[in-house]
Write a protein that holds these residues in place. Structure first.
Motif, short mmCIF file in Angstrom:
data_model
loop_
_atom_site.label_atom_id
_atom_site.label_comp_id
_atom_site.label_asym_id
_atom_site.label_seq_id
_atom_site.Cartn_x
_atom_site.Cartn_y
_atom_site.Cartn_z
N HIS A 1 1.09 -0.47 10.44
CA HIS A 1 1.71 -0.43 8.98
C HIS A 1 3.05 -1.21 8.77
O HIS A 1 3.11 -2.05 8.05
N GLU B 1 2.32 1.59 3.37
CA GLU B 1 3.48 0.66 3.61
C GLU B 1 4.88 1.08 2.93
O GLU B 1 5.78 0.89 3.38
N THR C 1 0.90 -1.07 0.04
CA THR C 1 0.03 0.12 0.07
C THR C 1 0.93 1.33 0.04
O THR C 1 2.07 1.16 0.27
N GLU C 2 0.22 2.20 -0.22
CA GLU C 2 0.93 3.48 -0.38
C GLU C 2 1.76 3.92 1.08
O GLU C 2 2.74 4.37 1.25
#
Length: 209
Positions: free
Chosen positions: A182, A152, A149-150
């Motif tokens: 995260h 992460e 994800t962005e």
């Protein structure tokens, strides 16, 4: 005070490391050992902040000790110092749970800075070790890229820069617990359990340049 244990099977170099640690006002030498099994037992008993490990030792080597510490949940950070700084050796050491890697030609000031750095959560690499690790990671690079994800990806880039959880939280305006969530998700996707291994795995997969 940063509490330090030294583990190296060469008596003269072990004493030199001990003297380097003892000579710094911010460091405290709490123990020293000359082989892997003794060192592992010492670290488990004394629970130091940082352990300095030689890579190649009798009984079990430095990466074996680091891996055992990680598996047992010991929070001691590991700084490797070795005469062998080829790419595969550096990669194995960091993948086993190391937080830093120096060559045995490092001076006292460099060693002291590295101890403080790994204590702060930084990934500390001697320049030559960093170059050889990069070459090894490129050689081993895996074709598949796990979908991050962005958030992460942001976590990954910041831990690669040595940022702490608190620093990441402040920069991204997130709570500490959110950052840790995260990070756990990132580690799961990369199949690792701590930040140095995450950086190594991400470089192998081409997620970091």
């Amino acid at each position: 005070m940063i509490r330090v244990v030294v583990v190296d099977d060469h008596p003269l170099y072990r004493q030199a490391l001990a003297d380097t640690v003892s000579g710094a006002p911010e460091l405290e030498l709490v123990g020293a050992a000359g082989d892997g099994p003794t060192g592992l037992d010492l670290i488990r008993r004394l629970d130091p902040d940082v352990a300095i490990l030689d890579v190649r030792m009798r009984g079990c080597d430095g990466p074996d000790v680091a891996h055992a510490l990680e598996q047992s949940g010991v929070g001691t950070r590991v700084l490797f110092i070795s005469a062998h700084d080829d790419g595969p050796t550096v990669h194995r050491a960091l993948s086993a749970g190391g937080n830093g890697f120096l060559s045995k030609d490092a001076g006292s000031k460099e060693i002291r800075r590295a101890i403080v750095g790994v204590m702060r959560g930084e990934v500390v690499l001697a320049p030559v070790a960093g170059r050889r690790l990069t070459a090894e990671l490129r050689r081993q690079r895996l074709p598949e890229t796990p979908p991050l994800t962005e958030r992460e990806q942001q976590m990954l880039e910041r831990i690669a820069e040595g940022r702490s959880v608190a620093e990441i939280a402040a920069e991204l305006h997130l709570g500490h617990a959110t950052v840790k969530t995260h990070l756990r998700s990132l580690y799961t996707k990369l199949e690792v359990s701590e930040r140095a291994a995450a950086v190594a795995a991400a470089m192998r997969r081409g997620l970091l340049t």
